[in-house]
Design a protein around this motif. Sequence first.
Motif, PDB file in Angstrom:
ATOM      1  N   SER A  21       0.819  -1.217   0.000  1.00  0.00           N
ATOM      2  CA  SER A  21       0.000   0.000   0.000  1.00  0.00           C
ATOM      3  C   SER A  21       0.852   1.266   0.000  1.00  0.00           C
ATOM      4  CB  SER A  21      -0.934  -0.004   1.218  1.00  0.00           C
ATOM      5  OG  SER A  21      -1.824  -1.107   1.163  1.00  0.00           O
ATOM      6  N   TRP A  22       2.119   1.139   0.336  1.00  0.00           N
ATOM      7  CA  TRP A  22       3.053   2.278   0.307  1.00  0.00           C
ATOM      8  C   TRP A  22       3.488   2.611  -1.111  1.00  0.00           C
ATOM      9  CZ3 TRP A  22       8.194   1.669  -1.319  1.00  0.00           C
ATOM     10  CH2 TRP A  22       9.039   2.762  -1.119  1.00  0.00           C
ATOM     11  N   ARG A  23       3.352   1.647  -2.011  1.00  0.00           N
ATOM     12  CA  ARG A  23       3.876   1.815  -3.365  1.00  0.00           C
ATOM     13  C   ARG A  23       3.026   2.766  -4.191  1.00  0.00           C
ATOM     14  NH1 ARG A  23       4.924  -4.664  -4.500  1.00  0.00           N
ATOM     15  NH2 ARG A  23       6.484  -4.947  -2.830  1.00  0.00           N
ATOM     16  N   THR A  24       3.708   3.591  -4.965  1.00  0.00           N
ATOM     17  CA  THR A  24       3.057   4.525  -5.879  1.00  0.00           C
ATOM     18  C   THR A  24       3.742   4.422  -7.232  1.00  0.00           C
ATOM     19  OG1 THR A  24       4.576   6.339  -5.360  1.00  0.00           O
ATOM     20  CG2 THR A  24       2.616   6.119  -3.955  1.00  0.00           C
ATOM     21  N   ALA A  25       3.151   5.041  -8.227  1.00  0.00           N
ATOM     22  CA  ALA A  25       3.823   5.077  -9.529  1.00  0.00           C
ATOM     23  C   ALA A  25       5.146   5.820  -9.417  1.00  0.00           C
ATOM     24  CB  ALA A  25       2.919   5.734 -10.560  1.00  0.00           C
ATOM     25  N   GLU A  26       5.191   6.836  -8.590  1.00  0.00           N
ATOM     26  CA  GLU A  26       6.411   7.638  -8.464  1.00  0.00           C
ATOM     27  C   GLU A  26       7.542   6.850  -7.818  1.00  0.00           C
ATOM     28  OE1 GLU A  26       7.944  11.935  -6.613  1.00  0.00           O
ATOM     29  OE2 GLU A  26       5.872  11.283  -6.340  1.00  0.00           O
ATOM     30  N   ASN A  27       7.253   6.092  -6.745  1.00  0.00           N
ATOM     31  CA  ASN A  27       8.352   5.394  -6.076  1.00  0.00           C
ATOM     32  C   ASN A  27       8.580   3.974  -6.589  1.00  0.00           C
ATOM     33  OD1 ASN A  27       6.585   3.585  -4.652  1.00  0.00           O
ATOM     34  ND2 ASN A  27       6.376   5.027  -2.961  1.00  0.00           N
ATOM     35  N   SER A  28       7.690   3.475  -7.448  1.00  0.00           N
ATOM     36  CA  SER A  28       7.812   2.097  -7.898  1.00  0.00           C
ATOM     37  C   SER A  28       7.729   1.912  -9.411  1.00  0.00           C
ATOM     38  CB  SER A  28       6.723   1.236  -7.240  1.00  0.00           C
ATOM     39  OG  SER A  28       6.847   1.257  -5.832  1.00  0.00           O
ATOM     40  N   ALA A  29       7.401   2.959 -10.149  1.00  0.00           N
ATOM     41  CA  ALA A  29       7.307   2.834 -11.612  1.00  0.00           C
ATOM     42  C   ALA A  29       7.753   4.112 -12.306  1.00  0.00           C
ATOM     43  CB  ALA A  29       5.870   2.480 -12.022  1.00  0.00           C
ATOM     44  N   ALA A  30       8.671   4.845 -11.693  1.00  0.00           N
ATOM     45  CA  ALA A  30       9.125   6.107 -12.283  1.00  0.00           C
ATOM     46  C   ALA A  30       9.743   5.898 -13.662  1.00  0.00           C
ATOM     47  CB  ALA A  30      10.134   6.790 -11.348  1.00  0.00           C
ATOM     48  N   TYR A  31      10.379   4.750 -13.885  1.00  0.00           N
ATOM     49  CA  TYR A  31      11.006   4.455 -15.182  1.00  0.00           C
ATOM     50  C   TYR A  31       9.982   4.377 -16.306  1.00  0.00           C
ATOM     51  CZ  TYR A  31       9.255  -0.342 -15.120  1.00  0.00           C
ATOM     52  OH  TYR A  31       8.446  -1.455 -15.135  1.00  0.00           O
ATOM     53  N   LEU A  32       8.723   4.077 -15.953  1.00  0.00           N
ATOM     54  CA  LEU A  32       7.673   3.890 -16.948  1.00  0.00           C
ATOM     55  C   LEU A  32       6.876   5.163 -17.230  1.00  0.00           C
ATOM     56  CD1 LEU A  32       5.957   2.003 -18.745  1.00  0.00           C
ATOM     57  CD2 LEU A  32       4.696   1.327 -16.681  1.00  0.00           C
ATOM     58  N   ILE A  33       6.844   6.075 -16.273  1.00  0.00           N
ATOM     59  CA  ILE A  33       5.992   7.273 -16.387  1.00  0.00           C
ATOM     60  C   ILE A  33       6.232   8.055 -17.677  1.00  0.00           C
ATOM     61  CG2 ILE A  33       5.499   9.540 -15.350  1.00  0.00           C
ATOM     62  CD1 ILE A  33       5.699   8.198 -12.612  1.00  0.00           C
ATOM     63  N   PRO A  34       7.480   8.245 -18.137  1.00  0.00           N
ATOM     64  CA  PRO A  34       7.675   9.017 -19.379  1.00  0.00           C
ATOM     65  C   PRO A  34       7.008   8.399 -20.612  1.00  0.00           C
ATOM     66  CG  PRO A  34       9.735   8.857 -18.157  1.00  0.00           C
ATOM     67  CD  PRO A  34       8.768   7.919 -17.494  1.00  0.00           C
ATOM     68  N   ILE A 201      14.901  -3.429 -26.206  1.00  0.00           N
ATOM     69  CA  ILE A 201      14.860  -3.524 -24.744  1.00  0.00           C
ATOM     70  C   ILE A 201      15.654  -2.366 -24.140  1.00  0.00           C
ATOM     71  CG2 ILE A 201      15.390  -4.937 -22.733  1.00  0.00           C
ATOM     72  CD1 ILE A 201      15.373  -7.386 -24.596  1.00  0.00           C
ATOM     73  N   THR A 202      14.977  -1.563 -23.336  1.00  0.00           N
ATOM     74  CA  THR A 202      15.632  -0.472 -22.608  1.00  0.00           C
ATOM     75  C   THR A 202      15.726  -0.863 -21.140  1.00  0.00           C
ATOM     76  OG1 THR A 202      14.719   1.184 -24.114  1.00  0.00           O
ATOM     77  CG2 THR A 202      15.497   1.969 -21.981  1.00  0.00           C
ATOM     78  N   THR A 203      16.906  -0.699 -20.563  1.00  0.00           N
ATOM     79  CA  THR A 203      17.137  -1.160 -19.200  1.00  0.00           C
ATOM     80  C   THR A 203      17.447   0.000 -18.264  1.00  0.00           C
ATOM     81  OG1 THR A 203      19.492  -1.496 -19.603  1.00  0.00           O
ATOM     82  CG2 THR A 203      18.033  -3.362 -20.022  1.00  0.00           C
ATOM     83  N   SER A 204      17.119  -0.212 -16.995  1.00  0.00           N
ATOM     84  CA  SER A 204      17.464   0.751 -15.956  1.00  0.00           C
ATOM     85  C   SER A 204      17.428   0.037 -14.620  1.00  0.00           C
ATOM     86  CB  SER A 204      16.497   1.950 -15.950  1.00  0.00           C
ATOM     87  OG  SER A 204      15.152   1.527 -15.808  1.00  0.00           O
ATOM     88  N   ALA A 205      17.808   0.747 -13.586  1.00  0.00           N
ATOM     89  CA  ALA A 205      17.751   0.199 -12.228  1.00  0.00           C
ATOM     90  C   ALA A 205      17.181   1.264 -11.311  1.00  0.00           C
ATOM     91  CB  ALA A 205      19.134  -0.230 -11.752  1.00  0.00           C
ATOM     92  N   GLY A 206      16.426   0.828 -10.332  1.00  0.00           N
ATOM     93  CA  GLY A 206      15.831   1.749  -9.368  1.00  0.00           C
ATOM     94  C   GLY A 206      16.056   1.235  -7.958  1.00  0.00           C
ATOM     95  N   THR A 207      15.912   2.112  -6.992  1.00  0.00           N
ATOM     96  CA  THR A 207      16.153   1.726  -5.600  1.00  0.00           C
ATOM     97  C   THR A 207      15.041   2.224  -4.684  1.00  0.00           C
ATOM     98  OG1 THR A 207      17.465   3.723  -5.164  1.00  0.00           O
ATOM     99  CG2 THR A 207      18.661   1.765  -5.878  1.00  0.00           C
ATOM    100  N   TRP A 208      14.897   1.511  -3.590  1.00  0.00           N
ATOM    101  CA  TRP A 208      14.212   2.021  -2.410  1.00  0.00           C
ATOM    102  C   TRP A 208      15.279   2.099  -1.328  1.00  0.00           C
ATOM    103  CZ3 TRP A 208      10.027  -2.339  -2.654  1.00  0.00           C
ATOM    104  CH2 TRP A 208       9.060  -2.011  -3.614  1.00  0.00           C
TER     105      TRP A 208
END
Length: 277
Positions: A21-34, A201-208
């Motif tokens: 429930s803490w997850r949002t598009a901003e903190n968990s899918a920022a790579y996809l938003i654009p 395929i476009t790759t990236s990495a994200g963190t919490w």
Amino acid sequence: MQDNTIVYTHGHHESVVRAHSWRTAENSAAYLIPYIKEDMHILDIGCGPGTITLDFARLVPKGHVTAIEPAPGDILTQAQDLAMTQGVTNVEFRTGDIFKLERMFGDRKFDIVHVHQVLQHIDRRRVPEALMQMRAVTKPGGVVAAREADFSAMTWYPESAGMTEWMETYQLVTRANGGEPDAGRRLVSWALKAGFARENITTSAGTWCYSNPGEREWWCNLWADRTVSSNFKPTALKSGIADQEKLDRIVAAFKELGKSEDGWFTVLHGEIICRVD
């Protein structure tokens, strides 16, 4: 999804839903938003309580989001109630099987098909098949998007024997369920096996990162609760991977880390965008 191809290691215990429930598009899918445009149609697979899903819906006011979970139950009801409470109407929650998307949606095609922390729980031998199903219901020019944690790449401080035991135990339990805890680093390999060309395929990495006192204690307490209250415990005990004493040591280690003034916990995720021709 009602077979042995997916065994969700955690289940939907309160401690698990608390994290989801803490997850949002901003903190968990920022790579996809654009990639999201206001008139798109999105399929969100493994939506959980729906917080990311509803953010997607707000980003497509002229479009629509369909979200699926593998079985009916409280988690879908919670997502539907949240949508109603927030007044989000361009969204639909339903049950669905990631291995039967083409059969489920027929000729219906989506601009984006998205998963977050789902592929790691699938029978690792069948992940490419799941990605192929995602591609099958994506429009030409659309994208398949995935974000998965990589457990071996997680870091924490201070180090402790209990936290090392947790990582070793979690890896064994997840693999005993057929899943792949180090999914993040394998996303490109799986996508290639699913037939995506490397240039698509476009790759990236994200963190919490949980380092300030409130966030760190929240994160460590929910993992302490998961260890002894979620589906993780019976699997660990039944398989002989852990006994109650080991689980108690892991709980104590998480609680100690949560209270450490210099404590740090970071989660690394692999992220891929696969363009569909």
